[in-house]
Scaffold this motif. Structure first.
Motif, PDB file in Angstrom:
ATOM      1  N   THR A 107    -105.953 -23.544  84.907  1.00  0.00           N
ATOM      2  CA  THR A 107    -106.467 -22.784  83.897  1.00  0.00           C
ATOM      3  C   THR A 107    -107.757 -23.459  83.386  1.00  0.00           C
ATOM      4  O   THR A 107    -108.675 -22.909  82.962  1.00  0.00           O
ATOM      5  N   GLU A 109    -109.742 -25.602  84.876  1.00  0.00           N
ATOM      6  CA  GLU A 109    -110.744 -25.332  85.933  1.00  0.00           C
ATOM      7  C   GLU A 109    -111.508 -24.270  85.618  1.00  0.00           C
ATOM      8  O   GLU A 109    -112.709 -24.099  85.395  1.00  0.00           O
ATOM      9  N   LEU A 110    -110.759 -22.984  85.223  1.00  0.00           N
ATOM     10  CA  LEU A 110    -111.410 -21.801  85.011  1.00  0.00           C
ATOM     11  C   LEU A 110    -112.029 -21.778  83.542  1.00  0.00           C
ATOM     12  O   LEU A 110    -113.106 -21.276  83.536  1.00  0.00           O
ATOM     13  N   ASP A 111    -111.661 -22.498  82.730  1.00  0.00           N
ATOM     14  CA  ASP A 111    -112.219 -22.732  81.472  1.00  0.00           C
ATOM     15  C   ASP A 111    -113.669 -23.554  81.548  1.00  0.00           C
ATOM     16  O   ASP A 111    -114.646 -23.259  81.121  1.00  0.00           O
ATOM     17  N   ARG A 113    -115.179 -23.704  84.455  1.00  0.00           N
ATOM     18  CA  ARG A 113    -116.337 -22.703  85.189  1.00  0.00           C
ATOM     19  C   ARG A 113    -116.976 -21.597  84.118  1.00  0.00           C
ATOM     20  O   ARG A 113    -118.205 -21.259  84.249  1.00  0.00           O
ATOM     21  N   PRO A 120    -115.503 -17.939  89.006  1.00  0.00           N
ATOM     22  CA  PRO A 120    -114.391 -18.231  89.577  1.00  0.00           C
ATOM     23  C   PRO A 120    -114.183 -18.385  90.946  1.00  0.00           C
ATOM     24  O   PRO A 120    -114.967 -17.408  91.463  1.00  0.00           O
ATOM     25  N   TRP A 127    -103.867 -20.380  92.625  1.00  0.00           N
ATOM     26  CA  TRP A 127    -103.931 -19.024  92.088  1.00  0.00           C
ATOM     27  C   TRP A 127    -102.264 -18.609  92.014  1.00  0.00           C
ATOM     28  O   TRP A 127    -101.832 -18.143  90.831  1.00  0.00           O
ATOM     29  N   LEU A 176    -108.379 -12.037  87.760  1.00  0.00           N
ATOM     30  CA  LEU A 176    -108.885 -13.003  86.904  1.00  0.00           C
ATOM     31  C   LEU A 176    -108.529 -12.371  85.299  1.00  0.00           C
ATOM     32  O   LEU A 176    -108.175 -13.211  84.541  1.00  0.00           O
ATOM     33  N   TYR A 179    -104.916 -12.830  84.523  1.00  0.00           N
ATOM     34  CA  TYR A 179    -104.441 -14.448  84.319  1.00  0.00           C
ATOM     35  C   TYR A 179    -105.044 -15.096  83.023  1.00  0.00           C
ATOM     36  O   TYR A 179    -104.342 -15.356  82.471  1.00  0.00           O
ATOM     37  N   ARG A 180    -106.243 -14.585  82.719  1.00  0.00           N
ATOM     38  CA  ARG A 180    -106.806 -15.243  81.528  1.00  0.00           C
ATOM     39  C   ARG A 180    -106.255 -14.589  80.082  1.00  0.00           C
ATOM     40  O   ARG A 180    -105.914 -15.302  79.146  1.00  0.00           O
TER      41      ARG A 180
END
Length: 220
Positions: A107, A109-111, A113, A120, A127, A176, A179-180
């Motif tokens: 999570t 890592e997505l922040d 990015r 992403p 995932w 995505l 997930y977010r």
């Protein structure tokens, strides 16, 4: 994100570490940049959090982590050292632990990015297991509030039932976005604008659970 067979719960953790290193090694000017999804943190603060969580889990599994250094380059090396020890210990323990740590790391890592303007990953080993953790937490939130079950669907064809009983509605979104949303990165307004088969108001409070709470302003 199709259904997967049994796999170690820490699967994807080395890939997250590699991904975060690739993001940060080539962008030294971004190390003090704010992270919108974690408004009190800079990029370096977020990395320090990841190493703190790794040290905490390592201690729980019998390790003795050294003190954390300062600065992004040193923190990346420190996280790799902790992670390699963790990977070994978790494997020796049978691989049935570590899933929350992986979800937290992926999570974030997505922040990172989003903060650095990097798309992403199209595919990632973290995932599927991270999605399962989020769905399970959200499902518990629905149940605890006495809400009807909700069908969760990605536009790619994955689906889950959150809550107990027959779903009374469905929420469909790109992977995505879903997930977010489950990870507290979408505002109530953004949540309401997703593709709901029924009015979403009764389910919106369930997006506050565990460490997650929708931001007041639109998230990234």
């Amino acid at each position: 994100m199709t259904a997967m067979g049994p796999a170690p719960d820490f699967v994807g953790y080395p890939e997250v570490r590699r991904g975060v290193r690739a993001l940060l090694e080539g962008r030294p000017a971004g190390h003090r940049r704010p992270v919108p999804a974690c408004p009190e943190w800079t990029v370096e603060d977020l990395l320090a959090h990841l190493t703190t969580i790794a040290a905490r889990v390592l201690t729980r599994h019998g390790g003795t982590p050294p003190p954390a250094p300062a600065g992004v380059p040193a923190l990346l090396d420190h996280w790799d050292d902790l992670g390699e020890d963790l990977d070994r210990r978790l494997a020796e323990a049978g691989g049935r632990t570590g899933e929350v740590m992986v979800m937290d790391a992926f999570t974030h890592e997505l922040d990172l990015r989003a903060a650095l303007g990097v798309p992403p990953p199209a595919e990632h080993l973290a995932w599927a297991p991270s999605f399962e953790v989020l769905v399970r937490g959200f499902s518990g939130s629905i149940t605890a509030r006495g809400l009807p079950a909700l069908r969760l669907r990605t536009t790619g064809g994955s689906e889950w039932t959150a809550g107990e009983g027959r779903p009374a509605a469905a929420l469909t979104a790109p992977a995505l976005e879903l997930y977010r949303a489950l990870a507290g990165r979408r505002s109530p307004g953004q949540l309401a604008e997703l593709d709901w088969s029924e009015p979403p108001s009764q389910w919106l409070p369930a997006f506050t659970w565990g460490p997650f709470s929708p931001p007041a302003a639109p998230g990234v």
